[in-house]
Design a protein around this motif. Structure first.
Motif, PDB file in Angstrom:
ATOM      1  N   GLY A  58      -8.738 -22.233  31.019  1.00 28.21           N
ATOM      2  CA  GLY A  58      -9.097 -20.907  30.562  1.00 28.21           C
ATOM      3  C   GLY A  58      -9.066 -19.903  31.693  1.00 28.21           C
ATOM      4  O   GLY A  58      -9.088 -20.256  32.874  1.00 28.21           O
ATOM      5  N   ILE A  59      -9.005 -18.625  31.333  1.00 27.02           N
ATOM      6  CA  ILE A  59      -9.051 -17.521  32.290  1.00 27.02           C
ATOM      7  C   ILE A  59     -10.329 -16.739  32.040  1.00 27.02           C
ATOM      8  O   ILE A  59     -10.559 -16.243  30.929  1.00 27.02           O
ATOM      9  N   SER A  60     -11.140 -16.656  33.068  1.00 22.08           N
ATOM     10  CA  SER A  60     -12.436 -15.996  32.936  1.00 22.08           C
ATOM     11  C   SER A  60     -12.254 -14.502  32.788  1.00 22.08           C
ATOM     12  O   SER A  60     -11.367 -13.900  33.399  1.00 22.08           O
ATOM     13  N   VAL A  87     -11.518 -18.037  21.044  1.00 16.71           N
ATOM     14  CA  VAL A  87     -12.199 -16.977  21.791  1.00 16.71           C
ATOM     15  C   VAL A  87     -12.359 -15.789  20.853  1.00 16.71           C
ATOM     16  O   VAL A  87     -11.380 -15.321  20.258  1.00 16.71           O
ATOM     17  N   THR A  88     -13.573 -15.312  20.733  1.00 12.63           N
ATOM     18  CA  THR A  88     -13.848 -14.169  19.877  1.00 12.63           C
ATOM     19  C   THR A  88     -13.767 -12.872  20.675  1.00 12.63           C
ATOM     20  O   THR A  88     -13.600 -12.884  21.896  1.00 12.63           O
ATOM     21  N   LYS A  89     -13.901 -11.769  19.977  1.00 17.51           N
ATOM     22  CA  LYS A  89     -13.731 -10.454  20.618  1.00 17.51           C
ATOM     23  C   LYS A  89     -14.795 -10.156  21.662  1.00 17.51           C
ATOM     24  O   LYS A  89     -14.588  -9.297  22.517  1.00 17.51           O
ATOM     25  N   ASP A  90     -15.931 -10.821  21.599  1.00 13.93           N
ATOM     26  CA  ASP A  90     -16.951 -10.647  22.624  1.00 13.93           C
ATOM     27  C   ASP A  90     -16.784 -11.658  23.761  1.00 13.93           C
ATOM     28  O   ASP A  90     -17.716 -11.873  24.544  1.00 13.93           O
ATOM     29  N   ASN A  91     -15.597 -12.293  23.853  1.00 12.43           N
ATOM     30  CA  ASN A  91     -15.235 -13.236  24.917  1.00 12.43           C
ATOM     31  C   ASN A  91     -16.040 -14.530  24.876  1.00 12.43           C
ATOM     32  O   ASN A  91     -16.057 -15.276  25.861  1.00 12.43           O
ATOM     33  N   LYS A  92     -16.678 -14.820  23.782  1.00 13.54           N
ATOM     34  CA  LYS A  92     -17.386 -16.077  23.641  1.00 13.54           C
ATOM     35  C   LYS A  92     -16.390 -17.189  23.305  1.00 13.54           C
ATOM     36  O   LYS A  92     -15.391 -16.968  22.609  1.00 13.54           O
ATOM     37  N   PRO A 127      -5.875 -14.066  43.229  1.00 13.51           N
ATOM     38  CA  PRO A 127      -4.946 -13.536  42.228  1.00 13.51           C
ATOM     39  C   PRO A 127      -5.641 -13.319  40.893  1.00 13.51           C
ATOM     40  O   PRO A 127      -6.559 -14.039  40.517  1.00 13.51           O
ATOM     41  N   LEU A 128      -5.182 -12.323  40.185  1.00 12.90           N
ATOM     42  CA  LEU A 128      -5.698 -12.002  38.857  1.00 12.90           C
ATOM     43  C   LEU A 128      -4.720 -12.567  37.836  1.00 12.90           C
ATOM     44  O   LEU A 128      -3.570 -12.135  37.755  1.00 12.90           O
ATOM     45  N   TRP A 129      -5.192 -13.530  37.054  1.00 10.38           N
ATOM     46  CA  TRP A 129      -4.313 -14.216  36.131  1.00 10.38           C
ATOM     47  C   TRP A 129      -4.394 -13.602  34.747  1.00 10.38           C
ATOM     48  O   TRP A 129      -5.444 -13.138  34.316  1.00 10.38           O
ATOM     49  N   GLU A 163     -17.463 -17.202  29.369  1.00  6.94           N
ATOM     50  CA  GLU A 163     -16.776 -16.107  28.703  1.00  6.94           C
ATOM     51  C   GLU A 163     -15.347 -16.057  29.224  1.00  6.94           C
ATOM     52  O   GLU A 163     -15.119 -15.957  30.433  1.00  6.94           O
ATOM     53  N   MET A 164     -14.400 -16.142  28.324  1.00  7.91           N
ATOM     54  CA  MET A 164     -12.991 -16.219  28.673  1.00  7.91           C
ATOM     55  C   MET A 164     -12.208 -15.149  27.927  1.00  7.91           C
ATOM     56  O   MET A 164     -12.637 -14.661  26.870  1.00  7.91           O
ATOM     57  N   ILE A 165     -11.047 -14.822  28.489  1.00  6.06           N
ATOM     58  CA  ILE A 165     -10.142 -13.917  27.787  1.00  6.06           C
ATOM     59  C   ILE A 165      -9.065 -14.701  27.046  1.00  6.06           C
ATOM     60  O   ILE A 165      -8.461 -14.189  26.104  1.00  6.06           O
TER      61      ILE A 165
END
Length: 1284
Positions: free
Chosen positions: A448-450, A406-411, A651-653, A434-436
């Motif tokens: 993954g977590i969106s 995952v890059t800094k732009d969430n790609k 819930p926020l993961w 797009e994931m964190i």
């Protein structure tokens, strides 16, 4: 006295004067005050899941036993951390997130495996949670007491200055007094005090346990000689890990403490060279340093110490895969890979150019800040493009053969071509979404977590052929708090008098099957409804002309027969209009005044969501809403605000870990069919359908009765007619290849035909014909179906072959061998022939409780129905006339008893229990039962040997002498087996791993896996000497078989042996004792095994001083076992009240022999040693169950099975046939009587190619025939000794 507790409570400890009870959330405990006497060995920690447990307790001074029904730890869990620091787990078979209720801990990172879970708390310290198991974690501590003889004092503690320490380790170099041993942490406890080991190489020593030698170090013996100048004895003490199923802080080392940690990753349990149970734990500190946890393995789950691995810069995140891949992200967005990971160096090899923190097998890879990746193969670097030239990486996740970034732009980026030999892959591929953060688990599955909604997503379609998957799918399951809130809403509904009427009306006009874009989740519906005022909701439900979108209302779907089933229930005494008005009133009332309450979570199902269409809402027709069972009155209830999230919030993961979650393309997951608040709808459906389970089958019974009456009515009218055809004949033909019985032996093309006919009384029989040409003359051979004794698939890597045996061909060891063109054709013929053979012998349905079970070397399972004359004296039924039929499945070991309880063990040590069905695999249709057939998988290893010979010029090379074996061969050295030409055992097997060095070879290996010897073949050892001129090492590759059969898996402990009490025919044993040995050598006792629950409930660990390899239980609960060193043991005081007994008694082995297997019957005890000798224990009586001495019975024996009537059956290693030796033949011991338990001779049965047999279910008493002369009786028994 029984006490029942059922409530939603948190983990607590309850203490009274009589017992200690630990209760977990959502647990129903039944406490019995009158327990059987057990063993106070350890306590079971219940997993946090719904289960029913029976706890047998007594006073503090007595024993305690736990009995758990369905308490097995879920096979795999997905772990996650929300933004508030709370840890949740989601089972692959569950439908909700279970919160980890522990001490007031908050976490920010979690790293899971199949055995444990590591986490970083918010105080930046590392915690460990070891999953609960019936098998405890035990560690053996040992030290040696050394003494030397002198003329004055004899043997004393006075040693020479050059001698070893008085208390030392086995080498004598380390000083180890008894008081120097300490527990590693507070999570451990001592099982007992120090004691002397009185066992030496499988034989008992004198009571003091001394072994003698000429000097230190030397070869020790248990006997004292005239020149024995030194002696030593071993002291043992066990410690046990007690902190199961709880978060334990990892103790800090005494040296310089590492910095606080910010990231953690665990893996490397699938490194091919590594033994089971070892893990690699990598951590990143706040200062960007990388740390490696030393010494994590099965007996030391906490590890030993931290070691710093200097990175080339500051690291922010690290990821360790199941194999030998480790990648990391540096502060500037760089990616680096650690090199040199191996069994002997799990940290990787440092480089003078790059001291990296993540690794591959042969390379080092770095992505620097200007987006360039360098790849080092040996000494060179290769440039690889980075995923995004302008944006650095913030997160990396690796698996066995994949790398996700995952890059800094969430790609999200996927790396192609990654494997152990090319850890840097071949290129980047941009993925949708797009994931964190991303996490890769078992089988390279991805979670993954969106970054948009902080929800957990699962990557669907990930297979071995498509590692990147197909699409992201939301995991929409509620949390356990959401279930509790929904129960409160249900209470509100019932208290207000709003419930369903007595029937479910017709379906809506809207189709039940809609696209994803047409469906609206319940969360959205709640948001739409609760956002408006109560008045607006009422107006919207009555006004059809509004243009605003209508909220999604859940609706119970139903079929016409469900309406009929519930129509007979007593309806509410009110009109439809009243019901609709009441529902509307409750709706408004609940919105104004929500109810807060907690009740147990009911299990609901069969609820479907439909979008509310404007054309469905008719003005002023509230009765229609009642008719269609609208759930709007429930869907809009306000949740109890106990949670930090709102009623309509998911819930926020913050983090997710699937390292211990076993999911593949065939897994059936229930994670995607319900939303977070689906539980709000579920109670309503239960109110209408909770009592219809018995009624749902009434309509089927009614139709069946009508059809039966119609058939009887129509058939009665034609009974007076004569039968038109008295005998039906049909023929099936085909083309095959037949292995010719005479020289030159070869495959020839033949025509194969089965002619089957049925008589007027329904009897069926048939004939097999094989037509072939002999010197242009047409000939044939035939076999009657009722003479066929077995149909066996033959192991062949190039042809699809099977063998047909008759009694005569069984005696000759020369069956009819046929080969089909395709695998499917072979299976079709086998199924047809097997069904025909069963019909001709009148055998139908599943095997009887008295059946004899056997297994071939191929893993196929066969059963035979014994006749009453099989053990008759003096004329028993010859065992070459026994008919064997195949049962689906694939096993290595099978055990049974006359109660119908059958257990099996696969090649991968997985335990299976018989479900009561028959068929499976290729046996379909009439040859198989329609139920009790389950999917079964098995994994085995294929071995080849690399051989080398030493020469003075080049040392060890692959150039051997002309008389040497092949440099790549099998174990015998007679067949050439290379990595390229070695195939899987049969076409049914598929490779699941690459070739890897096997270090678990008998005799040990060096660091590279080599074993040394003087010449081929010889005794190999893991240490090289000056006389060793040859060496070899074993390579292993795993293959997998997927089939079906009447077997259900018994997780989670892997087994190597199992035994079941052989019950007599008329016995009435409620709980059947079952003992087993785990693949690590632990002795286990299965609790609550009955005929209704053959799988039992849980394992009770029985302590031992050393690992065991074979176990058997006989009549009167006689438990015998064989240790891995070849010594025999007897378990004392085993009773129904004390199922685990009290202690082990060492039984001396036969002179200079190491035992490998034991079987116990009614009064007989037989063992087999490693040289193939069969031994009988003489003098075993009820008052002296240990017996007196061993008596040799026969040689050339592979396995032995003793039945409940002391029947003796074996698998003979080599039996002479008409043309060659037959390896693996079933043999029956003749002449076994109460006064002659050793028998007289052997009768040969089916073979070769057999590997296992059990007769422990055959409790049929044979008929006794009285003869005038005992001499005639003995002379009538055939004498057929096994060859030496």
């Amino acid at each position: 006295m029984n006490i029942s507790l059922s409530s939603y409570i948190k983990s607590n400890f309850y203490w009274s004067s009589t017992f200690v009870l630990q209760v977990h959330s959502d647990v129903l405990l039944i406490v019995q005050a009158a327990p059987p006497a057990g063993v106070w060995s350890y306590r079971h920690h219940l997993p946090r899941k719904r289960l029913i447990a029976t706890l047998a307790v007594s006073r503090r001074t007595e024993n305690m036993t736990w009995v758990l029904e369905g308490a097995a730890m879920p096979a795999s869990l997905l772990w996650a951390v929300d933004v508030y620091g709370r840890i949740y787990s989601l089972s692959t078979s569950g439908q909700q997130w279970e919160q980890c209720h522990d001490a007031q801990l908050e976490f920010k990172r979690v790293a899971a495996t199949q055995q444990c879970c590591w986490a970083i708390a918010c105080d930046n310290t590392i915690y460990l949670n070891l999953y609960p198991s019936d098998l405890p974690v035990r560690c053996k501590e040992e030290t040696y007491e050394n003494q030397r003889w002198n003329p004055v004092d004899g043997f004393s503690e006075r040693l020479l200055p050059s001698d070893r320490w008085q208390w030392s380790d086995v080498t004598g170099l380390q000083h180890q007094p008894l008081d120097s041993f300490r527990l590693p942490s507070n999570s451990w406890e001592w099982e007992g005090d120090w004691y002397i080991d009185e066992n030496f190489e499988g034989e008992p020593t004198e009571k003091s346990g001394w072994t003698y030698a000429i000097d230190f170090p030397a070869y020790y013996t248990k006997d004292k000689k005239w020149n024995s100048c030194v002696r030593r004895r071993r002291w043992l003490r066990y410690r046990r890990y007690r902190a199961m199923d709880t978060w334990v802080k990892i103790p800090s080392q005494q040296t310089t403490l590492p910095d606080p940690f910010s990231d953690i990753s665990c893996g490397a349990w699938e490194i091919s060279e590594e033994s089971m149970g070892h893990l690699s734990l990598w951590a990143v500190s706040l200062q960007g340093k990388v740390w490696f946890r030393e010494g994590i393995y099965y007996q030391n789950p906490e590890g030993s110490s931290w070691e710093e691995i200097p990175p080339p810069g500051e690291v922010v995140q690290i990821s360790c895969g199941p194999g030998d891949l480790v990648w990391a992200v540096m502060w500037e967005g760089q990616l680096i890979v650690r090199e040199g990971i191996s069994r002997v160096c799990p940290r990787g090899t440092p480089s003078h150019l790059l001291r990296s923190l993540v690794f591959g097998r042969d390379c080092v890879c770095v992505c620097i800040c200007f987006s360039i990746l360098f790849f080092n193969l040996g000494t060179s670097w290769t440039v690889v493009e980075s995923p995004s030239p302008d944006v650095g990486a913030i997160h990396v996740a690796v698996g066995t053969s994949v790398v996700w970034v995952v890059t800094k732009d969430n790609k999200v980026w996927f790396r192609r071509g990654v494997n152990s030999y090319n850890p840097c892959g071949s290129g980047w591929m941009n993925m949708v979404g797009e994931m964190i953060m991303i996490n890769v688990g078992l089988n390279d599955q991805v979670w993954g977590i969106s970054c948009d909604d902080r929800a957990v997503y699962f990557r669907q379609g990930v297979t071995s052929s498509e590692l990147s998957g197909k699409t992201w799918k939301l995991i929409s399951v509620p949390r356990d708090q959401d279930r509790a809130h929904s129960s409160a809403s249900t209470n509100s509904t019932q208290s207000a008098g709003c419930f369903f009427s007595g029937e479910v009306r017709a379906q809506s006009a809207v189709s039940d099957v809609e696209s994803d874009t047409q469906n609206v989740s319940i969360d959205e519906a709640i948001c739409l409804v609760t956002s408006a005022s109560p008045e607006s909701i009422v107006d919207a439900s009555l006004d059809q002309s509004t243009d605003t979108p209508k909220p999604c209302i859940p609706k119970v779907t139903s079929d016409s027969f469900i309406s009929e089933l519930v129509s007979d229930r007593e309806p509410l005494k009110s009109t439809e209009t009243d019901v609709g008005s009441a529902a509307l009133a409750v709706l408004v009332d609940e919105i104004k005044s929500p109810s807060v309450g907690v009740s147990p979570d009911p299990q609901w199902s069969n609820v479907e969501l439909e979008e509310a269409r404007a054309q469905q809402v008719q003005a002023g027709a509230m009765q229609d809403s009642a008719d269609t069972c609208s759930l709007s009155s429930v869907a809009t209830y306000t949740l109890a605000m106990e949670d930090l999230y709102g009623a309509d919030e998911h819930p926020l993961w913050a983090w997710v870990s699937g390292g211990g979650c076993s999911v593949d393309s065939h897994s059936q997951l229930n994670w995607f069919n319900c939303s977070v608040n689906t539980s709000l709808v579920l109670p309503v459906q239960s109110m209408s359908l909770s009592v219809t389970s018995a009624q749902m089958s009434s309509w089927r019974r009614q139709i069946f009765e009508q059809l039966s009456e119609r058939t009887k009515r129509e058939m009665d009218n034609f009974k007076h007619y004569e039968q038109a055809i008295e005998q039906a004949v049909w023929v099936k033909k085909g083309s095959m290849q037949w292995w010719r019985d005479w020289k030159p032996y070869r495959w020839i093309d033949v025509n194969f035909a089965l002619e089957q006919f049925s008589g007027p009384e329904g009897t069926k029989d048939g004939i097999l014909f094989i037509y072939y040409n002999f010197y242009e003359e047409k000939k044939y051979i035939h076999a009657f179906i009722n003479e066929v004794t077995i149909l066996v698939p033959v192991l062949n890597d190039s042809k699809h072959t099977f063998a047909i045996y008759t009694p005569e061909r069984t005696k000759q060891r020369w069956p009819i061998r046929l080969a089909a063109a395709t695998e499917q054709e072979m299976h079709d013929w086998l199924a047809l022939l097997s069904l025909s053979c069963c019909h001709s012998r009148g055998i139908h349905g599943p095997p009887s409780k008295q059946a004899i079970w056997s297994i071939t070397c191929k893993g196929d399972v066969f059963v035979s129905e014994p006749s009453s004359s099989l053990e008759a004296m003096p004329y028993p039924t010859p065992c070459d006339q026994m008919f064997w039929r195949q049962i689906g499945g694939h096993l290595r070991v099978v055990e049974c008893n006359s109660a119908g309880i059958v257990w099996g063990i696969g090649y991968d040590h997985t335990a299976w229990v018989y479900t009561g069905g028959y068929g499976g695999s290729f046996l379909q249709g009439l040859a198989s039962s329609t139920d009790n057939i389950c999917m079964q998988t098995d994994i085995k290893s294929v071995y080849i040997y690399e051989n080398q010979r030493w020469n003075p010029v080049t040392g060890y090379t692959s150039r051997g002498l002309p008389t040497d074996r092949y440099m790549w061969s099998d174990a015998s050295g007679l067949h050439e087996c290379t990595k390229t030409n070695t195939k899987a055992p049969s076409p049914q097997w598929t490779w699941v791993s690459d070739w890897a060095i096997d270090y678990s070879v008998s005799g040990g290996t060096d660091r590279e896996g080599w074993q040394y010897a003087t010449d081929f073949p010889a005794l190999y050892s893991g240490h090289k000497t000056m006389k060793d001129f040859v060496r070899r090492r074993r390579w292993a590759r795993k293959c997998k078989l997927t089939t079906t059969g009447p077997w259900q898996e018994v997780p989670p402990i892997l087994l190597s042996d199992v035994t079941i009490l052989p019950c007599p025919a008329q016995s009435s044993v409620d709980v059947v004792p079952l003992w087993a040995i785990s693949n690590k050598g632990d002795v286990l006792c299965r609790l609550e095994v009955t005929t209704l629950t053959p799988a039992g409930s849980s394992w009770l660990h029985v302590g031992t001083d050393q690992p065991f390899k074979s176990i058997s239980i006989g009549a009167a609960s006689q438990v015998w076992a064989i240790a891995k060193d070849g010594s025999a043991f007897y378990r004392g005081s085993v009773t129904p009240q004390s199922p685990a007994g009290d202690c082990w008694y060492h039984i001396p082995s036969p002179a200079k022999q190491k035992l490998k297997q034991v079987s116990v019957g009614r009064t007989s005890v037989y063992t087999v040693d490693e040289n193939g000798n069969l031994w009988f224990r003489v003098g075993v009586t009820p008052t002296y169950p240990q017996g007196s001495f061993w008596e040799h019975i026969s040689n050339n024996v592979r396995k032995v099975s003793v039945g409940p009537l002391d029947q003796v059956w074996i698998i003979a290693d080599k039996v002479q046939g008409s043309r060659s030796l037959s390896c693996g033949t079933v043999c029956h011991r003749l002449g076994v009587q109460p006064m002659a338990p050793k028998g007289q001779s052997w009768d040969y049965g089916i073979g070769g190619g057999w590997d296992h047999i059990t007769v422990r279910g055959n409790s049929i008493e044979p008929p006794r025939i009285c003869l005038a002369s005992c001499t005639e009786s003995s002379a009538s028994v055939p004498n057929s000794h096994l060859p030496v």
